[in-house]
Design an enzyme around this catalytic site. Structure first.
Site, PDB file in Angstrom:
ATOM      1  N   LEU A 265       0.843  -1.203   0.000  1.00  0.00           N
ATOM      2  CA  LEU A 265       0.000   0.000   0.000  1.00  0.00           C
ATOM      3  C   LEU A 265       0.879   1.254   0.000  1.00  0.00           C
ATOM      4  CD1 LEU A 265      -3.167   0.203  -0.013  1.00  0.00           C
ATOM      5  CD2 LEU A 265      -2.946   1.129   2.302  1.00  0.00           C
TER       6      LEU A 265
ATOM      7  N   ARG B 120       2.290   4.427  -2.837  1.00  0.00           N
ATOM      8  CA  ARG B 120       1.558   5.399  -3.664  1.00  0.00           C
ATOM      9  C   ARG B 120       0.637   4.704  -4.651  1.00  0.00           C
ATOM     10  NH1 ARG B 120       7.067   8.406  -3.870  1.00  0.00           N
ATOM     11  NH2 ARG B 120       7.655   6.384  -4.696  1.00  0.00           N
TER      12      ARG B 120
ATOM     13  N   ARG C  28       6.091  -5.925 -10.269  1.00  0.00           N
ATOM     14  CA  ARG C  28       7.285  -6.532 -10.863  1.00  0.00           C
ATOM     15  C   ARG C  28       7.093  -8.035 -10.910  1.00  0.00           C
ATOM     16  NH1 ARG C  28       8.699  -2.406 -12.606  1.00  0.00           N
ATOM     17  NH2 ARG C  28      10.659  -1.290 -12.378  1.00  0.00           N
TER      18      ARG C  28
ATOM     19  N   GLU D 210      11.296 -10.573 -18.598  1.00  0.00           N
ATOM     20  CA  GLU D 210      10.746  -9.812 -19.739  1.00  0.00           C
ATOM     21  C   GLU D 210      11.795  -9.643 -20.830  1.00  0.00           C
ATOM     22  OE1 GLU D 210       9.179  -6.197 -18.045  1.00  0.00           O
ATOM     23  OE2 GLU D 210       7.922  -7.310 -16.682  1.00  0.00           O
TER      24      GLU D 210
ATOM     25  N   HIS E  22       4.038  -5.099 -20.152  1.00  0.00           N
ATOM     26  CA  HIS E  22       4.579  -4.063 -19.240  1.00  0.00           C
ATOM     27  C   HIS E  22       4.201  -2.653 -19.730  1.00  0.00           C
ATOM     28  CE1 HIS E  22       8.006  -3.244 -16.148  1.00  0.00           C
ATOM     29  NE2 HIS E  22       7.158  -2.222 -16.175  1.00  0.00           N
TER      30      HIS E  22
END
Ligand code: 8YV
Length: 310
Positions: free
Chosen positions: A150, A152, A229, A258, A276
């Site tokens: 929790l 921003r 992520r 990725e 992404h």
């Protein structure tokens, strides 16, 4: 003009501003081997990189005059901060300006997964509508939403999900002064959630923290959404849980390796995958680019840095 090594694309408006103020050397990460560093390393004073790329420690060490690693993103998990600190290299990022977009995508992915929006679009395009209606999907309104992390972005996501449900809970290391239920760990959070949304920062502490016990707690009607992520999720365990029907579904914008997405995930009906794109809007990428250059300018002008990590 200071010479910067640029290893990521940025918004065209920001690119023009960057090119006006700095000499740019473009390269891709795999090119930055010992031979490249021996030839060009001594000239480079700054690096422009993405949150998803960071900068390998071996490259940082091969840049003796490096003053700043400017990340065009909020995540700094792929930069060795201790090494940067020890070398007097500043590290900057772009917080806040991308919060809305990432939180928006968390909601968008949740709706896409539960309401089967990619399948619905494909259904119409394939000309299948005249032959009959699609199978029924799952309602979002009223579902129990769990936010892991929790910060921003997590708070922005919670505010958005509050438009769909009163049942919002979160797990974070510390309890916060918010009107949401706190759980100390992700397994307890998952046990009380229908949708688990990953918004945490990647670190050694959160690496693969979302694994089999969390998927078991979410259960066959629970789903996972990840806009943070890939490293936070145990991807092989996720694939196994989905294959066995022990987890209901997943909507993923980020992956462990990725841009490689496990083929098993791509083959699954109850999985939504995006490349992404959480911060990838014109407005936000422009704002990220501007903030990133403000950070670089401040380093070279000796001014306070607007968004410094180190
Ligand atoms: C971008 C990100 O994909 O902010 C981050 O940490 O991962 C994303 O916003 C990337 O950094 C763009 O360069």
């Amino acid at each position: 003009m200071p010479k910067l090594l640029q290893i990521t694309a940025i918004h065209p408006d920001a690119q023009a501003r960057l090119a006006a103020g700095y000499e740019l050397v473009h390269a891709e990460l795999p090119q930055l081997d010992a031979a490249w560093l021996a030839r060009h390393g001594a000239e480079i004073e700054g690096v422009v990189t993405g949150g998803h790329l960071g900068l390998p420690a071996a490259v940082m060490t091969g840049l003796p005059r490096l003053r700043v690693i400017a990340i065009n993103g909020v995540g700094f998990d792929k930069v060795d901060l201790a090494l940067a600190r020890s070398r007097g290299v500043r590290v900057t990022n772009t917080p806040d300006v991308l919060t809305d977009d990432v939180a928006d995508l968390a909601v968008g992915l949740t709706l896409a997964l539960l309401r089967r929006l990619p399948q619905a679009d494909a259904y119409v395009r394939a000309g299948r509508w005249p032959a009959g209606e699609m199978p029924l999907a799952t309602k979002l309104t009223g579902k129990r939403i769990g936010i892991f992390g929790l910060g921003r972005i997590g708070r922005a996501a919670a505010r958005r999900f509050a438009g769909f449900t009163d049942a919002i809970a979160y797990a974070d290391v510390t309890r916060q002064d918010v009107p949401f239920t706190w759980h100390p760990d992700p397994v307890a959070l998952a046990a009380g959630s229908d949708v688990l949304v990953i918004c945490a920062a990647a670190s050694a502490d959160t690496r693969r923290i979302i694994g089999t016990p969390v998927f078991e707690a979410l259960g066959p009607s629970g789903v996972l959404v990840n806009v943070a992520r890939g490293s936070i999720v145990d991807e092989p365990a996720l694939v196994a849980a989905l294959q066995a029907g022990r987890l209901g579904g997943a909507a993923l914008d980020v992956f462990e390796d990725e841009p490689n997405v496990p083929a098993a995930l791509i083959g699954m009906e109850n999985v939504v995958v995006t490349p992404h794109i959480a911060s990838a809007t014109n407005e936000t990428r422009r704002a990220m680019g501007e903030l990133m250059i403000d950070n670089i300018d401040a380093v070279f002008a000796g001014r306070p840095i607007p968004a410094a990590v180190v």
